[in-house]
Design a protein around this motif. Structure first.
Motif, PDB file in Angstrom:
ATOM      1  N   ARG A  33       0.835  -1.212   0.000  1.00 17.61           N
ATOM      2  CA  ARG A  33       0.000   0.000   0.000  1.00 17.61           C
ATOM      3  C   ARG A  33       0.863   1.253   0.000  1.00 17.61           C
ATOM      4  NH1 ARG A  33      -1.767   3.888   3.287  1.00 17.61           N
ATOM      5  NH2 ARG A  33      -0.561   3.096   5.054  1.00 17.61           N
ATOM      6  N   LYS A  34       1.900   1.245   0.838  1.00 19.81           N
ATOM      7  CA  LYS A  34       2.733   2.436   0.972  1.00 19.81           C
ATOM      8  C   LYS A  34       3.611   2.682  -0.257  1.00 19.81           C
ATOM      9  CE  LYS A  34       3.084   2.584   6.022  1.00 19.81           C
ATOM     10  NZ  LYS A  34       4.010   2.487   7.181  1.00 19.81           N
ATOM     11  N   ASN A  35       3.904   1.623  -1.009  1.00 19.79           N
ATOM     12  CA  ASN A  35       4.882   1.756  -2.097  1.00 19.79           C
ATOM     13  C   ASN A  35       4.310   1.546  -3.491  1.00 19.79           C
ATOM     14  OD1 ASN A  35       7.711   2.093  -0.771  1.00 19.79           O
ATOM     15  ND2 ASN A  35       6.693   0.509   0.455  1.00 19.79           N
ATOM     16  N   LEU A  75       0.609  10.277 -14.570  1.00 22.79           N
ATOM     17  CA  LEU A  75      -0.755  10.646 -14.197  1.00 22.79           C
ATOM     18  C   LEU A  75      -1.343   9.680 -13.178  1.00 22.79           C
ATOM     19  CD1 LEU A  75      -2.195  11.617 -17.697  1.00 22.79           C
ATOM     20  CD2 LEU A  75      -1.713  13.177 -15.805  1.00 22.79           C
ATOM     21  N   ALA A  76      -0.853   8.439 -13.196  1.00 19.97           N
ATOM     22  CA  ALA A  76      -1.406   7.419 -12.299  1.00 19.97           C
ATOM     23  C   ALA A  76      -0.799   7.457 -10.909  1.00 19.97           C
ATOM     24  CB  ALA A  76      -1.205   6.031 -12.910  1.00 19.97           C
ATOM     25  N   ASP A  77       0.500   7.809 -10.789  1.00 17.91           N
ATOM     26  CA  ASP A  77       1.146   7.631  -9.477  1.00 17.91           C
ATOM     27  C   ASP A  77       0.552   8.523  -8.397  1.00 17.91           C
ATOM     28  OD1 ASP A  77       2.294  10.068 -10.145  1.00 17.91           O
ATOM     29  OD2 ASP A  77       4.334   9.313 -10.282  1.00 17.91           O
ATOM     30  N   GLY A  78       0.249   9.774  -8.740  1.00 18.32           N
ATOM     31  CA  GLY A  78      -0.358  10.670  -7.749  1.00 18.32           C
ATOM     32  C   GLY A  78      -1.740  10.211  -7.333  1.00 18.32           C
ATOM     33  N   ALA A  79      -2.521   9.741  -8.311  1.00 15.50           N
ATOM     34  CA  ALA A  79      -3.874   9.259  -8.014  1.00 15.50           C
ATOM     35  C   ALA A  79      -3.823   8.044  -7.094  1.00 15.50           C
ATOM     36  CB  ALA A  79      -4.600   8.911  -9.314  1.00 15.50           C
ATOM     37  N   ASN A  85      -3.886   6.649   0.418  1.00 14.06           N
ATOM     38  CA  ASN A  85      -3.415   7.463   1.544  1.00 14.06           C
ATOM     39  C   ASN A  85      -1.952   7.158   1.846  1.00 14.06           C
ATOM     40  OD1 ASN A  85      -3.618   9.354   3.620  1.00 14.06           O
ATOM     41  ND2 ASN A  85      -4.237   7.812   5.136  1.00 14.06           N
ATOM     42  N   ALA A  86      -1.150   7.188   0.774  1.00 14.35           N
ATOM     43  CA  ALA A  86       0.259   6.810   0.906  1.00 14.35           C
ATOM     44  C   ALA A  86       1.187   7.910   0.388  1.00 14.35           C
ATOM     45  CB  ALA A  86       0.516   5.508   0.155  1.00 14.35           C
ATOM     46  N   CYS A  87       0.752   9.168   0.483  1.00 11.89           N
ATOM     47  CA  CYS A  87       1.613  10.275   0.068  1.00 11.89           C
ATOM     48  C   CYS A  87       2.772  10.409   1.053  1.00 11.89           C
ATOM     49  CB  CYS A  87       0.812  11.583   0.022  1.00 11.89           C
ATOM     50  SG  CYS A  87      -0.540  11.562  -1.173  1.00 11.89           S
ATOM     51  N   ALA A  89       7.144  12.103   1.581  1.00  9.51           N
ATOM     52  CA  ALA A  89       8.242  12.921   1.058  1.00  9.51           C
ATOM     53  C   ALA A  89       9.071  12.122   0.060  1.00  9.51           C
ATOM     54  CB  ALA A  89       9.123  13.408   2.208  1.00  9.51           C
ATOM     55  N   LEU A  90       9.279  10.828   0.358  1.00  6.52           N
ATOM     56  CA  LEU A  90      10.019   9.973  -0.569  1.00  6.52           C
ATOM     57  C   LEU A  90       9.297   9.887  -1.912  1.00  6.52           C
ATOM     58  CD1 LEU A  90      12.209   7.914  -1.309  1.00  6.52           C
ATOM     59  CD2 LEU A  90      10.773   6.144  -0.229  1.00  6.52           C
ATOM     60  N   GLY A  91       7.980   9.719  -1.866  1.00 10.44           N
ATOM     61  CA  GLY A  91       7.193   9.628  -3.093  1.00 10.44           C
ATOM     62  C   GLY A  91       7.290  10.890  -3.926  1.00 10.44           C
ATOM     63  N   ALA A  92       7.266  12.046  -3.256  1.00  6.25           N
ATOM     64  CA  ALA A  92       7.372  13.326  -3.981  1.00  6.25           C
ATOM     65  C   ALA A  92       8.728  13.450  -4.665  1.00  6.25           C
ATOM     66  CB  ALA A  92       7.152  14.478  -3.009  1.00  6.25           C
TER      67      ALA A  92
END
Length: 241
Positions: A33-35, A75-79, A85-87, A89-92
């Motif tokens: 979920r987180k990744n 377009l998919a990764d942010g959605a 609910n896995a936003c 700092a690493l993801g950004a």
């Protein structure tokens, strides 16, 4: 009593093993979920690196379509991150690195020729994407400042495919895209996969077009999609759920 002891111990061990497996499964699901969104960002980066290699080896058609696949992944990764609910700092950071690779370096190589001026154009394009990513925040909710680089990238690679890499057209278009990206104009968060059903349909159409990549007109779909975002940002692409 002696006969029951081994059986009791067996069931206790089996129960512990089952509980451990359940706990491991829970941890695995939480990790996924987180990744999940991070995996999409990494996939976008891989598409960018593969596009770079294709450009360096003269495989122009593949290089352009790999950028367009990166377009869909971005377009998919942010959605996915918001949905799960896995936003983070690493993801950004991963998203920015992926965008810089695919929509900066990989796209700029579409403009590369032996000419010094074209090489300077490549560097200017990369710098404009870098500037765009650094000054992403507009301070206005649900708005970007400057044209998102995925759209300028899609327009460039689509025109390159349709014109057979006509450098005169690409030089003019690249200059226009650079100006759009470093401008102070506001553009809406599109959030295609989190908005009206027709926008999700547009996205699905983009996925279908990937499987039609052997037909040159398929990239017209992405060209119209990206141009419509520039021409009608608020009326068509503002984030409306």
């Amino acid at each position: 009593m002696m006969l029951l002891t081994p059986t009791s111990a067996f069931f206790q061990d089996a129960n512990k093993l089952l509980l451990n497996e359940q706990a491991n499964w829970v941890h695995l699901k939480e990790f996924a979920r987180k990744n999940a969104a991070n995996a999409l960002s990494v996939a976008n980066m891989v598409m960018g690196m593969a596009s770079i290699l294709c450009s360096l080896n003269g495989h122009h058609h593949a290089a352009c379509w790999l950028v367009l696949i990166g377009y869909l992944l971005d377009l998919a990764d942010g959605a996915v991150a918001r949905r799960l609910n896995a936003c983070s700092a690493l993801g950004a950071k991963l998203d920015d690195f992926a965008d810089f690779t695919t929509f900066g370096i990989a796209t700029s190589l579409i403009l590369r020729t032996p000419s010094l001026l074209d090489n300077i154009m490549c560097m200017l394009y990369v710098l404009s994407v870098f500037t765009r990513l650094c000054f992403f925040s507009s301070g206005v909710p649900f708005m970007y400042r400057g044209l998102p680089c995925i759209y300028s990238s899609a327009i460039l690679v689509c025109v390159s495919l349709l014109t057979g890499g006509n450098m005169t057209v690409l030089r003019i278009l690249a200059l226009a895209m650079i100006l759009f990206m470093v401008s102070q104009n506001f553009y809406p968060h599109d959030r295609v996969l989190e908005s009206q059903a027709w926008k999700k349909g547009v996205y699905i159409g983009g996925v279908v077009m990937v499987f039609c990549s052997s037909f040159p007109p398929a990239c017209v779909y992405y060209l119209l999609w990206s141009v419509s975002y520039i021409l009608f940002p608020t009326t068509l692409w503002s984030s409306k759920v």
